[in-house]
Design an enzyme around this catalytic site. Structure first.
Site, PDB file in Angstrom:
ATOM      1  N   LYS A 185       0.822  -1.218   0.000  1.00 15.72           N
ATOM      2  CA  LYS A 185       0.000   0.000   0.000  1.00 15.72           C
ATOM      3  C   LYS A 185       0.855   1.267   0.000  1.00 15.72           C
ATOM      4  O   LYS A 185       0.383   2.338  -0.357  1.00 15.72           O
ATOM      5  CB  LYS A 185      -0.974  -0.035   1.159  1.00 15.72           C
ATOM      6  CG  LYS A 185      -1.997  -1.137   0.935  1.00 15.72           C
ATOM      7  CD  LYS A 185      -3.086  -1.211   1.938  1.00 15.72           C
ATOM      8  CE  LYS A 185      -4.154  -2.209   1.507  1.00 15.72           C
ATOM      9  NZ  LYS A 185      -3.684  -3.608   1.473  1.00 15.72           N
TER      10      LYS A 185
HETATM   11  C1  LIG Z   1      -4.296  -4.682   0.769  1.00 15.93           C
HETATM   12  C2  LIG Z   1      -3.505  -5.924   0.624  1.00 15.93           C
HETATM   13  C3  LIG Z   1      -3.838  -6.907  -0.331  1.00 15.93           C
HETATM   14  C4  LIG Z   1      -5.055  -6.800  -1.219  1.00 15.93           C
HETATM   15  O1  LIG Z   1      -4.970  -5.786  -2.175  1.00 15.93           O
HETATM   16  P1  LIG Z   1      -6.301  -5.224  -2.868  1.00 15.93           P
HETATM   17  O2  LIG Z   1      -5.874  -4.071  -3.673  1.00 15.93           O
HETATM   18  O3  LIG Z   1      -7.194  -4.808  -1.717  1.00 15.93           O
HETATM   19  O4  LIG Z   1      -6.890  -6.327  -3.655  1.00 15.93           O
HETATM   20  C5  LIG Z   1      -3.019  -8.033  -0.427  1.00 15.93           C
HETATM   21  N1  LIG Z   1      -1.950  -8.201   0.383  1.00 15.93           N
HETATM   22  C6  LIG Z   1      -1.600  -7.282   1.314  1.00 15.93           C
HETATM   23  C7  LIG Z   1      -0.429  -7.537   2.179  1.00 15.93           C
HETATM   24  C8  LIG Z   1      -2.351  -6.102   1.460  1.00 15.93           C
HETATM   25  O5  LIG Z   1      -1.985  -5.208   2.395  1.00 15.93           O
END
Ligand SMILES: *Cc1c(COP(=O)(O)O)cnc(C)c1O
Length: 489
Positions: A107
């Protein structure tokens, strides 16, 4: 490029307003068709990742005047990997490491950019008053948003997390956050309770006394969260061309550990911009609602919710799927009807046209905790490469796909450092984890021979700054008090 609501084509917004408002006024998501742009995708392959990001962001958010400076400011010196998102060859696959940002979660790629999109957008529009970001988090988004927004002039940020509902490391990451414009608070309840309370505050914000400030969201419903994620698909592709694994124009497949459908949708954006994306493999854990949906066309959230070792994918309503549905049919009436059916009955069924369009680009599959754990262990024993449980789901699901690749490379997106989930990783390596996450972190360093990222190791001596615990009913008052206190500074 004009954005519009997925539910009403007359509700339009320029790219800056789409970022500044987050959600369209009718509850739809802002969308525009990237395929309508004439984007020079081949030229982008020759750029360094920061320039690449600026070029893609300029195409998707054309109103911004100086995207180059904005991308520089967002990334240069902020990631521990010079090329931001390294591509690593592991056995017969490639792992695209997205976790070298300030909080060791993917993120960071988007939340390093979003604060600057907000402040630059407001400056360009001459908006008055500060903007305060309000976020409910189950763990990762909260910390990444705090890192992105702390001490950014003209902004404040409040993060609410479920009391005892995150891992101890995630909680400490948030409660020790530095910065003069931040507030972190635990809420009694689960993530859904916190998220619902935050949504209620957004819904009534126009009637609240915000002390001259504006509220905004850092979730992936905001197009400013989604757009920065397109870059790493291009970056992975460019790396494969550079090392001679493919020629420009050849397809590349991507396996994406999916929760809210933001990450994988960014891959579809890359494809619409012209990048030769092969199959996009939607990988789920045992909360496999998306697997069922892609296979049958029926989205049915009336099912049990499971807590897993890949908590960031424990989700039953994937918000960004609404954007994909619009891209596949361009029919606002249909999208509105499906979303209404989902909220009223918990289920909707798409038509044949959308099912076929889905099948043209997407594969799917799921792996439960046992299977993910088995692959963490197997890959580590065979190669010395350590995956986190989310990445392992992407790897496990791509396993069945390997015989269908037709020679094209398969890239598994890696969304978190294994050291964010030391207990699950230790168990996967066949070790008995001791009590306490920091002891586990140390044990995982020993067992793997790999050093934990500095930002996680440093938590051992971090000072807790925020200790408030409130109820969901108290959140609104808590928000207005923070806004009042800011306005009096
Ligand atoms: C948020 C997240 C995901 C999922 O990503 P999306 O964009 O919500 O599909 C997968 N793995 C981790 C570690 C995350 O923080």
């Amino acid at each position: 490029m004009l954005y519009q609501s997925t539910r009403n084509k007359d509700l339009t917004a320029g790219s800056i307003d789409a970022v500044l408002t987050g959600l369209a006024p009718d509850g739809g998501l802002y969308i525009a068709d990237p395929a309508a742009l004439s984007f020079d995708w081949k030229a982008a392959l020759n750029m360094d990742p920061v320039e690449m990001s600026a070029a893609i962001l300029s195409a998707l958010l054309p109103e911004y005047e100086d995207m180059k400076a904005l991308a520089e400011d967002s990334y240069r010196g902020k990631f521990t990997a010079e090329d931001l998102t390294p591509l690593v060859k592991v056995k017969d696959r490639y792992v695209l490491e997205l976790f070298h940002g300030p909080t060791s979660a993917f993120k960071d790629v988007a939340l390093s950019v979003l604060p600057r999109l907000v402040t630059a957008g407001r400056a360009q529009k001459g908006s008055e008053g500060d903007v305060v970001i309000l976020t409910a988090t189950s763990g990762d988004t909260g910390k990444a948003a705090l890192e992105g927004f702390h001490d950014v002039p003209g902004t404040g940020i409040m993060v609410f997390f479920p009391y005892k509902g995150t891992s101890p490391i995630q909680e400490l990451q948030m409660t020790s956050q530095a910065g003069g414009n931040v507030k972190v608070c635990a809420v009694k309840g689960n993530f859904d309770d916190v998220q619902t309370a935050v949504k209620k505050i957004f819904a009534k914000a126009s009637d609240m006394d915000l002390s001259g400030q504006t509220l905004n969201s850092a979730n992936s419903i905001n197009i400013g969260r989604l757009a920065p994620q397109v870059m790493y698909y291009f970056k992975a592709y460019a790396d494969l061309v550079k090392e001679g694994r493919i020629k420009t124009g050849d397809p590349v497949h991507f396996s994406v550990p999916t929760g809210n459908f933001g990450d994988i949708l960014a891959g579809y954006f890359a494809k619409l911009l012209g990048l030769p994306v092969g199959r996009l493999i939607c990988a789920s854990n045992i909360n496999n609602i998306l697997t069922d949906f892609i296979e049958t066309g029926v989205y049915d959230k009336r099912r049990e919710f499971y807590k897993t070792t890949s908590p960031s994918m424990d989700i039953l309503v994937s918000s960004n799927l609404e954007r994909l549905l619009w891209l596949l049919c361009k029919d606002e009436a249909k999208v509105s009807r499906w979303m209404k059916e989902l909220s009223e009955n918990g289920i909707y069924t798409v038509d044949e046209e959308v099912r076929e369009a889905l099948a043209e680009s997407f594969d799917c599959g799921y792996a439960d905790d046992e299977k993910a754990k088995a692959f963490i262990g197997k890959v580590f024993r065979e190669t010395g490469y350590l995956m986190d449980p989310h990445t392992a789901v992407g790897w496990a699901v791509s396993e069945d796909f390997m015989e269908k690749t037709q020679g094209a490379p398969v890239v598994v997106l890696s969304t978190a450092s294994p050291f964010k989930f030391p207990k699950a990783c230790l168990e996967a390596l066949g070790q008995e984890p001791s009590e306490g996450e920091f002891a586990q972190l140390d044990a995982l360093e020993k067992a793997s021979g790999i050093n934990a990222p500095q930002n996680l190791a440093a938590l051992k001596t971090a000072q807790v700054r925020f200790t408030d615990v409130i109820t969901p009913e108290e959140m609104e008052g808590y928000v207005t008090a923070f806004l009042k206190e800011r306005s009096e500074k």
